[in-house]
Motif scaffolding. Structure first.
Motif, PDB file in Angstrom:
ATOM      1  N   LYS A 200       0.827  -1.202   0.000  1.00 15.14           N
ATOM      2  CA  LYS A 200       0.000   0.000   0.000  1.00 15.14           C
ATOM      3  C   LYS A 200       0.862   1.253   0.000  1.00 15.14           C
ATOM      4  CE  LYS A 200      -4.304  -1.491   0.556  1.00 15.14           C
ATOM      5  NZ  LYS A 200      -5.206  -1.245  -0.521  1.00 15.14           N
ATOM      6  N   LEU A 201       1.917   1.236   0.814  1.00 17.91           N
ATOM      7  CA  LEU A 201       2.787   2.403   0.894  1.00 17.91           C
ATOM      8  C   LEU A 201       3.506   2.613  -0.429  1.00 17.91           C
ATOM      9  CD1 LEU A 201       4.260   2.049   4.493  1.00 17.91           C
ATOM     10  CD2 LEU A 201       2.653   3.757   3.656  1.00 17.91           C
ATOM     11  N   ALA A 202       3.895   1.501  -1.059  1.00 16.84           N
ATOM     12  CA  ALA A 202       4.584   1.599  -2.342  1.00 16.84           C
ATOM     13  C   ALA A 202       3.659   2.233  -3.381  1.00 16.84           C
ATOM     14  CB  ALA A 202       5.046   0.219  -2.790  1.00 16.84           C
ATOM     15  N   VAL A 203       2.405   1.804  -3.377  1.00 19.47           N
ATOM     16  CA  VAL A 203       1.430   2.379  -4.310  1.00 19.47           C
ATOM     17  C   VAL A 203       1.273   3.863  -4.047  1.00 19.47           C
ATOM     18  CG1 VAL A 203      -1.013   2.430  -4.891  1.00 19.47           C
ATOM     19  CG2 VAL A 203       0.151   0.258  -4.694  1.00 19.47           C
ATOM     20  N   PHE A 204       1.128   4.186  -2.771  1.00 17.60           N
ATOM     21  CA  PHE A 204       0.979   5.586  -2.379  1.00 17.60           C
ATOM     22  C   PHE A 204       2.169   6.412  -2.851  1.00 17.60           C
ATOM     23  CE2 PHE A 204      -0.836   8.937  -0.048  1.00 17.60           C
ATOM     24  CZ  PHE A 204       0.162   9.576   0.661  1.00 17.60           C
ATOM     25  N   GLY A 205       3.367   5.846  -2.575  1.00 12.27           N
ATOM     26  CA  GLY A 205       4.581   6.539  -2.976  1.00 12.27           C
ATOM     27  C   GLY A 205       4.662   6.696  -4.482  1.00 12.27           C
ATOM     28  N   ALA A 206       4.297   5.653  -5.198  1.00 12.70           N
ATOM     29  CA  ALA A 206       4.361   5.695  -6.655  1.00 12.70           C
ATOM     30  C   ALA A 206       3.412   6.772  -7.183  1.00 12.70           C
ATOM     31  CB  ALA A 206       3.996   4.331  -7.227  1.00 12.70           C
ATOM     32  N   ARG A 207       2.222   6.816  -6.602  1.00 12.77           N
ATOM     33  CA  ARG A 207       1.242   7.820  -7.063  1.00 12.77           C
ATOM     34  C   ARG A 207       1.768   9.224  -6.835  1.00 12.77           C
ATOM     35  NH1 ARG A 207      -3.669   5.671  -4.833  1.00 12.77           N
ATOM     36  NH2 ARG A 207      -4.464   4.020  -6.192  1.00 12.77           N
ATOM     37  N   GLN A 208       2.424   9.418  -5.691  1.00 14.86           N
ATOM     38  CA  GLN A 208       2.973  10.742  -5.406  1.00 14.86           C
ATOM     39  C   GLN A 208       4.013  11.117  -6.430  1.00 14.86           C
ATOM     40  OE1 GLN A 208       1.184  12.271  -3.630  1.00 14.86           O
ATOM     41  NE2 GLN A 208       1.214  11.812  -1.469  1.00 14.86           N
ATOM     42  N   LEU A 209       4.761  10.086  -6.884  1.00 15.02           N
ATOM     43  CA  LEU A 209       5.805  10.352  -7.872  1.00 15.02           C
ATOM     44  C   LEU A 209       5.233  10.466  -9.270  1.00 15.02           C
ATOM     45  CD1 LEU A 209       8.564   7.922  -6.560  1.00 15.02           C
ATOM     46  CD2 LEU A 209       8.626  10.406  -6.485  1.00 15.02           C
ATOM     47  N   GLY A 210       3.910  10.295  -9.356  1.00 17.98           N
ATOM     48  CA  GLY A 210       3.300  10.456 -10.664  1.00 17.98           C
ATOM     49  C   GLY A 210       3.291   9.206 -11.498  1.00 17.98           C
ATOM     50  N   VAL A 211       3.700   8.093 -10.913  1.00 15.61           N
ATOM     51  CA  VAL A 211       3.709   6.846 -11.681  1.00 15.61           C
ATOM     52  C   VAL A 211       2.352   6.187 -11.529  1.00 15.61           C
ATOM     53  CG1 VAL A 211       4.800   4.587 -11.896  1.00 15.61           C
ATOM     54  CG2 VAL A 211       6.157   6.572 -11.207  1.00 15.61           C
ATOM     55  N   SER A 212       1.740   5.836 -12.615  1.00 15.03           N
ATOM     56  CA  SER A 212       0.432   5.190 -12.520  1.00 15.03           C
ATOM     57  C   SER A 212       0.622   3.701 -12.290  1.00 15.03           C
ATOM     58  CB  SER A 212      -0.365   5.424 -13.803  1.00 15.03           C
ATOM     59  OG  SER A 212       0.081   4.526 -14.791  1.00 15.03           O
ATOM     60  N   VAL A 213      -0.167   3.173 -11.408  1.00 14.25           N
ATOM     61  CA  VAL A 213      -0.030   1.757 -11.066  1.00 14.25           C
ATOM     62  C   VAL A 213      -1.298   1.034 -11.479  1.00 14.25           C
ATOM     63  CG1 VAL A 213       0.408   0.146  -9.218  1.00 14.25           C
ATOM     64  CG2 VAL A 213       1.326   2.456  -9.079  1.00 14.25           C
ATOM     65  N   PRO A 214      -1.183   0.091 -12.382  1.00 15.80           N
ATOM     66  CA  PRO A 214      -2.390  -0.610 -12.832  1.00 15.80           C
ATOM     67  C   PRO A 214      -2.906  -1.565 -11.760  1.00 15.80           C
ATOM     68  CG  PRO A 214      -0.440  -1.619 -13.780  1.00 15.80           C
ATOM     69  CD  PRO A 214       0.046  -0.432 -13.028  1.00 15.80           C
ATOM     70  N   GLY A 215      -4.194  -1.704 -11.772  1.00 13.70           N
ATOM     71  CA  GLY A 215      -4.810  -2.714 -10.916  1.00 13.70           C
ATOM     72  C   GLY A 215      -4.811  -2.386  -9.443  1.00 13.70           C
ATOM     73  N   SER A 216      -4.669  -1.123  -9.093  1.00 16.08           N
ATOM     74  CA  SER A 216      -4.694  -0.829  -7.669  1.00 16.08           C
ATOM     75  C   SER A 216      -5.932   0.002  -7.377  1.00 16.08           C
ATOM     76  CB  SER A 216      -3.440  -0.064  -7.257  1.00 16.08           C
ATOM     77  OG  SER A 216      -3.433   1.216  -7.858  1.00 16.08           O
ATOM     78  N   SER A 217      -6.982  -0.632  -6.954  1.00 12.46           N
ATOM     79  CA  SER A 217      -8.198   0.102  -6.595  1.00 12.46           C
ATOM     80  C   SER A 217      -8.044   0.651  -5.183  1.00 12.46           C
ATOM     81  CB  SER A 217      -9.415  -0.826  -6.682  1.00 12.46           C
ATOM     82  OG  SER A 217      -9.146  -2.017  -5.994  1.00 12.46           O
ATOM     83  N   ALA A 218      -8.971   1.508  -4.842  1.00 20.66           N
ATOM     84  CA  ALA A 218      -8.783   2.291  -3.614  1.00 20.66           C
ATOM     85  C   ALA A 218      -8.730   1.421  -2.353  1.00 20.66           C
ATOM     86  CB  ALA A 218      -9.903   3.314  -3.492  1.00 20.66           C
ATOM     87  N   ALA A 219      -9.756   0.619  -2.175  1.00 25.26           N
ATOM     88  CA  ALA A 219      -9.793  -0.128  -0.911  1.00 25.26           C
ATOM     89  C   ALA A 219      -9.818  -1.605  -1.184  1.00 25.26           C
ATOM     90  CB  ALA A 219     -11.027   0.292  -0.115  1.00 25.26           C
ATOM     91  N   SER A 220      -8.845  -2.051  -1.972  1.00 20.91           N
ATOM     92  CA  SER A 220      -8.928  -3.417  -2.475  1.00 20.91           C
ATOM     93  C   SER A 220      -8.807  -4.461  -1.377  1.00 20.91           C
ATOM     94  CB  SER A 220      -7.851  -3.653  -3.528  1.00 20.91           C
ATOM     95  OG  SER A 220      -6.596  -3.299  -2.960  1.00 20.91           O
ATOM     96  N   MET A 221      -8.003  -4.195  -0.392  1.00 23.91           N
ATOM     97  CA  MET A 221      -7.844  -5.252   0.596  1.00 23.91           C
ATOM     98  C   MET A 221      -8.432  -4.933   1.950  1.00 23.91           C
ATOM     99  SD  MET A 221      -4.201  -6.897   0.199  1.00 23.91           S
ATOM    100  CE  MET A 221      -3.542  -6.950  -1.412  1.00 23.91           C
ATOM    101  N   THR A 222      -8.630  -3.635   2.181  1.00 27.31           N
ATOM    102  CA  THR A 222      -9.158  -3.284   3.482  1.00 27.31           C
ATOM    103  C   THR A 222     -10.657  -3.055   3.435  1.00 27.31           C
ATOM    104  OG1 THR A 222      -8.619  -1.007   2.982  1.00 27.31           O
ATOM    105  CG2 THR A 222      -7.039  -2.249   4.290  1.00 27.31           C
ATOM    106  N   GLY A 223     -11.240  -3.386   2.299  1.00 26.96           N
ATOM    107  CA  GLY A 223     -12.669  -3.136   2.154  1.00 26.96           C
ATOM    108  C   GLY A 223     -13.524  -4.094   2.937  1.00 26.96           C
ATOM    109  N   GLY A 224     -12.928  -5.089   3.517  1.00 25.09           N
ATOM    110  CA  GLY A 224     -13.710  -5.999   4.348  1.00 25.09           C
ATOM    111  C   GLY A 224     -14.339  -7.137   3.577  1.00 25.09           C
TER     112      GLY A 224
END
Lengths: 428, 512
Positions: A200-224
């Motif tokens: 999750k942190l890696a995705v967050f970091g990547a997004r901040q750097l402007g790198v788009s990450v495929p297949g990462s929805s917002a609450a994919s694993m913590t959605g319950g």
């Protein structure tokens, strides 16, 4: 209440009946406790005898009360069978021990986690002998045959009707579902919590750097939701990988077990370690599985100060991690009181280790209390309920995972470098 | 009081906190069961009464709390406890309004039984116990100045006593506050803090007028202590201090009601309603039991009955309290508390079955001295309330707490094993060191089996009450049988504890 169509049928009489069956089945746990406690030397008053102390820590275990008697399962019965099996092992009654363990396996297959320890121990002490001078194991064919008969016999009895009706593939697919995802909806406090978080942190970091990450929805694993979700950036974890990792983690414990023949305490330590390894690295682990490691550890804790200290930490972390099981408002005092009482009792009833506990140790325990309170009312009191509803669960999983991992490593350290040989079983 | 108690306890023994925690856990567990009057409109029960008082005190001015007005219908659970209860309800009402105003909405909240409200109500009792009863129990246990094991045992007995758990956290009341204040008063007296004790007991009395059952012993003890001072001046001084503390406490509590004489009269009328009759439900006392064969209520006027009650109660109160006045020791105080409360229970006017709690608490406080009889009395007092508990659907909670209490007490002290030990000395005894347990003695040879027999009787009564419906001619058969059975027990204990106090027994019997 026995009609198949009556889903969610819960008349008061039904509830009472079912609750009473759990209470009745706890008698098996009582028997197991009695047998195990009798192996521990004890003196002093009745209230401080090993039997009463072990009974208070197992029958009165916060974890078992929360999972068995509130949430509703029959773990007391199963752990009782495990303790009975272990007690027989301490007295060299290998066949009886194997019998009880096989019965246990056929009741809940989660105990497959513990099978390697049984396999190695029985192999080393019953199926082969190693003469004093050499290293080459000599097979004991008669013993092996008897063991095989017992194990296959129990499996046969249990599975025969389903094999006869051709239901075996269906059975297997129900028993080993691999489509449920790496983690349960509520992340059990194991290694994968860190892996998920890192992703999750890696995705967050990547997004901040402007790198788009495929297949990462917002609450994919913590959605319950219980589903098979891929990690976005870090390599995906497959069931086979978890299996291999667990097996690899167990190896040192099993090797140590092989090298300490006829040592009952080493066997129990190996059991606990196998349970912990598979809890920490397994596929779709439920947080309840931690009880498999915690309750047997109590038997070891009765006798040894360092292990008692580890038990206190592990059981406290386990009980706090089980808290989210009881999510109703009226069950909130139970989570805090049960966990607190259990820890308080363990602290004063178990043998003390040499020297006071480290600052980190007491700090961690204090933090556990804070996390528990935060999960129960703190989050709502701070008004964060709407924005980040998953946060209390995440914090609980993470914090407890730290404790469990520490105990796992500390137990390994203790097992490999600290402990001397225990009492020997008389090998028949 | 709480913080000091906790600090003191932590310094002494962390196991005290474990016992208190266990008490909290059991309280919470019992509170999951039904409360009195659940789903029984139009009047509901004591739970609704307490909620209604929060509503009345929150919304109406103080002058109207005890007055019959259009907004305050005294026939629908009018306040009938002294002002301290009213203030407590006011406090709870203030908190309730913050949590959810609908809890105390005037008129609209009648019969409210939502899960959130229930959680709130149960929490108020838990908090009251946490702030009053549990610290008081700890204070008393420590004030006894006995060994750690005895302190732990007395604390456990007080905190785990099923009768109080079931009534306060099941049926729903706040007896823990008044009884806790009484226990604290006793603790203060044990520590020679007489003025503090007087003040605390005055508070207890101002919370529930039922504490009058305990008033005479406290009075005689304090008077006796004053008279025993070395000099005349010291006696007067002490009396003045105690008197001042009492008057001050009463004054502070009643201040808002003394502004207008009419207000005080209204409170008085609510506290002592003489028009209610000799007894309501079946109660295990003398008059109710007598009425089975001799119909007292029909054969005599209310005035005659009232004077009969007064004379018998006064008569039986005299011995124990005169002895206390002559010999004011803490031990005598506890025995007099028990004997006086039991006298009132057996012979007084308008007695409720819950009043047995007033005798049970002193018995619990006497546990270290008379373990077996104390345990028996505590169990009998709990089970004597079976008709009430069955009406509230609390059978499961009763069975669970009673069994737990008996087993826990026996595990801690071996009280029920003494008989077996005396009978079969070759068996391995459980207590290798005497950690406060009683020595083997001949009286337990018959006492322990008798206890088991008595419990079996209660079990049979409970079982038949729930499974067999009574015959048409006697619809109240089961409650009557339970109260007669309990009366037999209480009459026996009445005699026994009087004989104990007057030292008719030699050392051997004292241990029972």
């Amino acid at each position: 209440m026995l009609e198949v169509q009556n889903l969610n049928y819960a008349s008061p009489a039904t509830i009472l009946f079912q609750r009473l069956t759990v209470i009745a089945s706890d008698f098996v746990l009582l028997v197991g406790v009695k047998k195990c406690a009798d192996t521990v030397p004890g003196q002093g008053t009745y209230l401080t005898s090993p039997r009463v102390r072990l009974a208070a820590l197992t029958l009165g275990s916060a974890g078992l009360i929360m999972v068995d008697h509130i949430h509703f399962q029959y773990n007391g019965l199963l752990i009782g069978l495990l303790l009975i099996s272990y007690a027989h092992m301490t007295q060299g009654r290998f066949l009886k021990s194997a019998f009880f363990f096989t019965v246990l396996l056929n009741m809940k297959h989660i105990f497959l986690y513990l099978a390697p320890a049984y396999f190695v121990f029985l192999l080393r002490n019953y199926c082969v002998t190693i003469p004093a001078g050499g290293w080459l194991p000599r097979p004991q064919l008669a013993n092996t045959a008897k063991l095989g008969l017992v194990v296959l016999g129990v499996f046969g009895l249990s599975l025969a009707p389903f094999v006869a009706l051709g239901q075996l593939p269906q059975l297997v697919s129900r028993l080993f579902p691999f489509k449920r995802g790496l983690c349960h909806a509520y992340w059990a406090p194991n290694i994968w919590v860190f892996y998920n978080l890192a992703d999750k942190l890696a995705v967050f970091g990547a997004r901040q750097l402007g790198v788009s990450v495929p297949g990462s929805s917002a609450a994919s694993m913590t959605g319950g939701l219980v589903q098979d979700v891929e990690h976005a950036l870090l390599p995906a974890v497959r069931p086979a990988a978890t299996f291999a990792l667990s097996a690899a983690a167990m190896l040192p414990a099993l090797v140590t077990l092989w090298r300490r023949p006829a040592d009952a305490a080493a066997f129990l330590r190996a059991l606990v370690q196998c349970a912990l390894c598979s809890f920490l690295l397994g596929w779709h682990v439920h947080e309840k599985a931690v009880l498999l490691a915690v309750v047997p550890l109590a038997v070891l804790a009765l006798r040894s100060g360092p292990e008692a200290r580890l038990y206190l930490l592990l059981s406290a972390a386990a009980h706090v991690s089980l808290g989210p099981l009881l999510f109703a408002g009226r069950e909130a005092p139970a989570r805090l009181l049960l966990a607190g009482l259990h820890a308080g009792y363990a602290a004063q009833a178990l043998p003390a280790a040499a020297g006071p506990p480290s600052r980190a140790y007491t700090g961690y325990l204090a933090g556990l209390a804070a996390v528990a309170v935060y999960d129960v009312i703190g989050h709502r009191a701070l008004g964060l309920d709407g924005r980040w509803p998953f946060l209390p669960l995440l914090v609980t999983s993470l914090y407890c995972a730290v404790g469990v991992v520490y105990c796992w490593l500390a137990l390994y350290w203790h097992m490999l470098f600290r402990v001397e040989g225990g009492q020997k079983i008389k090998v028949r | 009081m709480v913080i000091i108690a906790v600090q003191r306890a932590l310094k002494m023994d962390s196991r005290y906190l474990l016992v208190l925690g266990l008490g909290l856990l059991l309280r919470w567990a019992v509170s999951l069961h039904p409360h009195s009057g659940q789903r029984k409109p139009p009047m509901f029960g004591d739970y609704e009464a307490q909620r209604h008082w929060m509503e009345v005190t929150h919304n109406l001015p103080l002058a109207d709390w005890y007055r019959n007005t259009t907004d305050n219908d005294l026939l629908y659970w009018g306040l009938d406890y002294p002002p301290l209860t009213a203030y407590h309800s006011y406090l709870c009402g203030a908190v309730a309004a913050r949590v959810d105003p609908s809890f105390v909405a005037l008129h609209a909240s009648r019969g409210l039984e939502t899960p959130e409200h229930r959680l709130f109500m149960r929490a108020t009792v838990l908090v009251a116990d946490l702030l009053v009863f549990l610290p008081a129990a700890l204070w008393f246990a420590v004030a006894l100045r006995r060994s750690r094991a005895v302190t732990l045992t007395v604390l456990a007995v007080l905190v785990l006593y099923p009768g109080l758990l079931l009534i306060d956290h099941g049926h729903f009341q706040y007896n823990g506050v008044s009884l806790g204040l009484m226990v604290a008063a006793a603790a203060a007296l044990l520590g020679r803090r007489d003025a503090t004790g007087a003040a605390l007991f005055s508070l207890a009395l101002n919370y529930k007028q039922m504490e009058l059952y305990h008033a005479l012993p406290f009075f005689c003890y304090l008077l006796g202590t004053c008279l025993r001072q070395r000099t005349w001046a010291a006696s007067v001084g002490k009396l003045a201090k105690i008197g001042a503390a009492t008057v001050l406490t009463f004054g502070l509590v009643w201040l808002p009601f003394l502004v207008d004489a009419q207000r005080a009269v209204e409170v008085g009328a609510r506290l002592f309603p003489f028009n209610r009759g000799l007894f309501e439900d079946k109660v295990a006392n003398f008059w109710c039991s007598l009425s089975v064969v001799y119909k007292v209520k029909q054969l005599h006027s209310v005035a005659a009955i009232a004077s009969m009650c007064l004379s018998t109660t006064a008569l039986f109160l005299l011995p124990t309290n005169l002895l206390l006045l002559a010999d004011p020791t803490p031990h005598n105080l506890l025995l007099s508390l028990l004997n006086s409360a039991l006298t009132f229970f057996l012979f007084s006017f308008q007695v409720h079955e819950k009043s047995i709690l007033l005798a049970a608490l002193p018995a619990a406080m006497l546990f270290p001295d008379y373990p077996l009889s104390s345990l028996w009395f505590l169990l009998a007092s709990t089970l004597s309330m079976l008709p009430l508990l069955l009406k509230d659907d609390l059978l499961l909670a009763t069975v669970a707490t009673t069994v737990f209490f008996t087993v826990a007490v026996n595990m801690a002290t071996g009280v029920l094993d003494a008989g077996r030990r005396a009978a079969a000395p070759k068996q391995r005894s459980r207590l290798t060191t005497t950690s406060g347990g009683p020595p083997a003695d001949p009286c337990s040879r018959w006492a322990v089996p008798a206890l088991y027999l008595s419990l079996t009787g209660y079990a049979v009564l409970a079982l038949t009450s729930v499974t067999v419906s009574p015959p048409e001619r006697y619809p109240d058969l089961w409650p009557v049988l339970v109260s007669l059975y309990s009366f037999a027990h209480f009459a026996g204990f009445f005699l026994y504890y009087h004989l104990i106090q007057f030292q008719f027994f030699d050392e051997k019997f004292k241990v029972c």
